[in-house]
Design a protein around this motif. Structure first.
Motif, PDB file in Angstrom:
ATOM      1  N   THR A 438       0.806  -1.223   0.000  1.00 11.18           N
ATOM      2  CA  THR A 438       0.000   0.000   0.000  1.00 11.18           C
ATOM      3  C   THR A 438       0.836   1.270   0.000  1.00 11.18           C
ATOM      4  OG1 THR A 438      -0.170   0.057   2.420  1.00 11.18           O
ATOM      5  CG2 THR A 438      -1.848  -1.190   1.231  1.00 11.18           C
ATOM      6  N   LEU A 446      -5.799   1.512  -4.648  1.00 12.13           N
ATOM      7  CA  LEU A 446      -5.845   0.311  -3.816  1.00 12.13           C
ATOM      8  C   LEU A 446      -7.063  -0.540  -4.156  1.00 12.13           C
ATOM      9  CD1 LEU A 446      -4.732   1.703  -0.353  1.00 12.13           C
ATOM     10  CD2 LEU A 446      -3.563  -0.032  -1.699  1.00 12.13           C
ATOM     11  N   GLU A 450      -6.863  -4.353  -5.465  1.00 16.44           N
ATOM     12  CA  GLU A 450      -7.604  -5.429  -4.818  1.00 16.44           C
ATOM     13  C   GLU A 450      -8.525  -6.133  -5.795  1.00 16.44           C
ATOM     14  OE1 GLU A 450      -7.548  -3.115  -0.513  1.00 16.44           O
ATOM     15  OE2 GLU A 450      -9.293  -3.005  -1.828  1.00 16.44           O
ATOM     16  N   LEU A 469      -6.593  -3.757   3.975  1.00 13.44           N
ATOM     17  CA  LEU A 469      -6.088  -4.587   2.879  1.00 13.44           C
ATOM     18  C   LEU A 469      -6.004  -6.049   3.301  1.00 13.44           C
ATOM     19  CD1 LEU A 469      -4.539  -4.535  -0.028  1.00 13.44           C
ATOM     20  CD2 LEU A 469      -2.545  -4.865   1.413  1.00 13.44           C
TER      21      LEU A 469
END
Length: 602
Positions: A438, A446, A450, A469
């Motif tokens: 990150t 992000l 993901e 996360l």
């Protein structure tokens, strides 16, 4: 609520690009605001303007006359010649700062393990960041502005910082403005969110989870058609609703509309399907560490007889204290290190890839363009069962048509990190290891990362301090607690924090005697009320003596300064000897004060 500071019609442009355009907003007492937005959209610029560290091209920033602002820049520079203690509390004596509970809390939370007398120049980048943050937080500013404060903090440090900021002011007092990519932190601390984009700021009530829901609802009501971006938001909503129900209790607006929006959205990840795909590619054996120990140059073992077996399609998160060996564990799994004892068993078809914290692997490609870096691998790729071109794949991670032709050397830190991750993925590894992925990424990026990992079939190992996360892309977590062992965390990150808290309490209970001058004082082991009363009397007595000694030292300094020109050498030496005796007595009394303060519970 009383107004603290604000911007009126401010604008900022760099070259031909307008970053902020006629913006007006303000901070009121009680505000706890998190800023989100893509890298380069002006979050840090806006914070510098509000902190009056930068002037706008037009418009103005106003501040109530009595308001003090504490500001932590991403590039805060400390005086390298200072000792850690001086950098934080200046020349204050130990008994002066140690008598303040807030200062003691900051010391223990951020720099308790840092050598109190070390030169700042000798510290690591992460330690310097902690010292700079501690220096800011020991103050009494009305407004605190923090630009990426969670960088270089471990999970425990992030949790401490969140708790400190929640308790720092009364609910209706003070103001916080924070830029961070740590979405758990935003949810935990912030009650409002500013989204910075396209030169403007859109305000939302609530933290990150509320912001995601509200943004999707706003887009739906305005009939905004943004194909790729909307799909990411929907998938994020699906996870928030199904995977983390506690978070969605915070928003106060209608959840029904969000439920309608995501009614036909599939689960963010089909673990069974991923396992089948990964098994087909990997076979039954992936990576096993069997009774592995590792020590460097005869030092205490970093790992002591650990066993770890990675299964096909497994998604593992690793948390731990700094220096416990998280990055080293990835290097063992990647085959870069050999254990001191034990063995590493590697499946025949295993192909590993690791995203390091430094991302130096792109240095040799500095003159290539983004699209060329990916096309060197292949022109067509399969992602989630669909064929996509190199250009489409690059665009999934935020490299638009223009950006795809940018030389690598001109990319920002976040863009380099995105490109390196994409380069690793197109190499088709079946075991992917991410070390603090990150760093330098904004919240939108992000989400895109993901989403890409959701559709990636393989074994995933993630080292990160980002709780959001870890919960989002991994199915279970392990902890490295600094004792050379691996520990399972069926209770997730919360269990890790409980273990660390218990270990800290145990260590504090084992300490006896006065606290060392190298850092914050340890708590005394439960004295009676009578003992506490006596200790308070002792504290007051010592403080009176310290006050008298301070006056003596001041008078001696003045005598030496006024008379040194015409004073004989033996007279000057006599004054200096008296001064040294006073300072020595002060030092002894300060230690006695700290011991008494512990017993008094102060």
């Amino acid at each position: 609520m009383a107004h603290l500071l604000g911007a009126e019609n401010v604008a900022v442009a760099f070259a031909t690009r307008t970053v902020l355009d006629g913006l007006s907003l303000g901070l009121e007492e009680g505000d706890r605001i998190g800023m989100v937005g893509r890298n380069g959209d002006g979050k840090s610029t806006l914070m510098r303007l509000l902190a009056q560290r930068q002037q706008p091209d037009s418009g103005r920033v106003t501040k109530r006359g009595d308001v003090s602002v504490g500001y932590l820049d991403q590039q805060d520079v400390l005086d390298g010649d200072l000792e850690v203690g001086q950098a934080i509390v200046g020349d204050a004596a130990d008994h002066e700062w140690a008598s303040n509970p807030k200062v003691r809390d900051v010391m223990g939370g951020l720099v308790g393990e840092v050598d109190w007398h070390a030169r700042v120049s000798s510290l690591s980048g992460g330690q310097k960041r902690r010292v700079a943050l501690a220096r800011l937080l020991v103050g009494d500013d009305d407004v605190v502005m923090l630009d990426e404060p969670t960088n270089h903090l471990d999970v425990e440090g992030v949790a401490w910082l969140a708790q400190h900021l929640k308790q720092r002011w009364r609910t209706t007092a003070g103001a916080l403005l924070v830029i961070t990519h740590d979405r758990w932190f935003l949810d935990e601390v912030c009650t409002r969110t500013w989204e910075v984009h396209d030169g403007i700021v859109d305000p939302f009530d609530g933290g990150y989870a509320a912001y995601v829901l509200a943004r999707a609802e706003r887009d739906r009501m305005a009939s905004v058609v943004e194909g790729k971006r909307q799909q990411l938001v929907k998938k994020e909503l699906a996870w928030l609703r199904r995977g983390a129900p506690a978070r969605t209790a915070k928003p106060k607006f209608r959840i029904e509309a969000a439920n309608d929006l995501i009614a036909d959205v599939p689960q963010p990840r089909d673990s069974v399907a991923l396992s089948k795909m990964a098994t087909a590619r990997l076979g039954k054996d992936v990576l096993d560490l069997e009774h592995v120990s590792l020590a460097f140059d005869g030092a205490r073992p970093l790992f002591d007889n650990i066993t770890l077996r990675l299964a096909p399609g497994e998604r593992l998160g690793i948390v731990g204290v700094n220096g416990a060996g998280k990055s080293t564990l990835l290097r063992l799994l990647n085959g870069e290190l050999e254990p001191t004892s034990g063995r590493i068993k590697r499946g025949k078809t295993v192909k590993t890839a690791i995203l390091t914290q430094e991302v130096r692997e792109l240095d040799e490609l500095a003159d290539k363009r983004v699209i060329e870096v990916i096309q060197d691998e292949r022109n067509v790729f399969e992602v989630g069962g669909k064929e996509v071109s190199a250009s489409q794949l690059v665009e999934q991670l935020g490299f638009g048509t223009d950006k795809q032709w940018t030389p690598v050397r001109e990319l920002s830190g976040g863009e380099r990190r995105r490109l390196q991750l994409l380069r690793l993925l197109v190499g088709e590894p079946n075991v992917l290891m991410l070390d603090e992925p990150t760093n330098d990424l904004d919240t939108d990026t992000l989400s895109a990362v993901e989403d890409l990992l959701d559709g990636w079939a393989g074994t995933l190992v993630v080292v990160s301090h980002d709780r959001y996360l870890l919960e989002r892309v991994t199915d279970h977590q392990l902890a490295l607690l600094g004792d050379g062992k691996l520990r399972g965390l069926p209770g997730g990150v919360d269990q890790y924090l409980e273990l660390r808290h218990a270990a800290g309490a145990s260590a504090s209970g084992a300490k006896t005697g006065p606290a060392a001058k190298s850092g914050p004082a340890a708590a005394a082991p439960g004295p009676s009320e009578a003992e506490k009363r006596e200790a308070r009397k002792e504290v007051n007595r010592i403080e009176r003596q310290l006050g008298k000694l301070a006056q003596q030292a001041e008078r001696l300094h003045a005598q030496m300064a006024e008379s040194s020109a015409g004073m004989r050498l033996d007279e000057l030496a006599g004054l200096n000897a008296r001064l040294q005796a006073v300072e020595a007595e002060r030092g002894e009394l300060e230690e006695a004060w700290m011991e008494a303060a512990e017993a008094a519970g102060e």
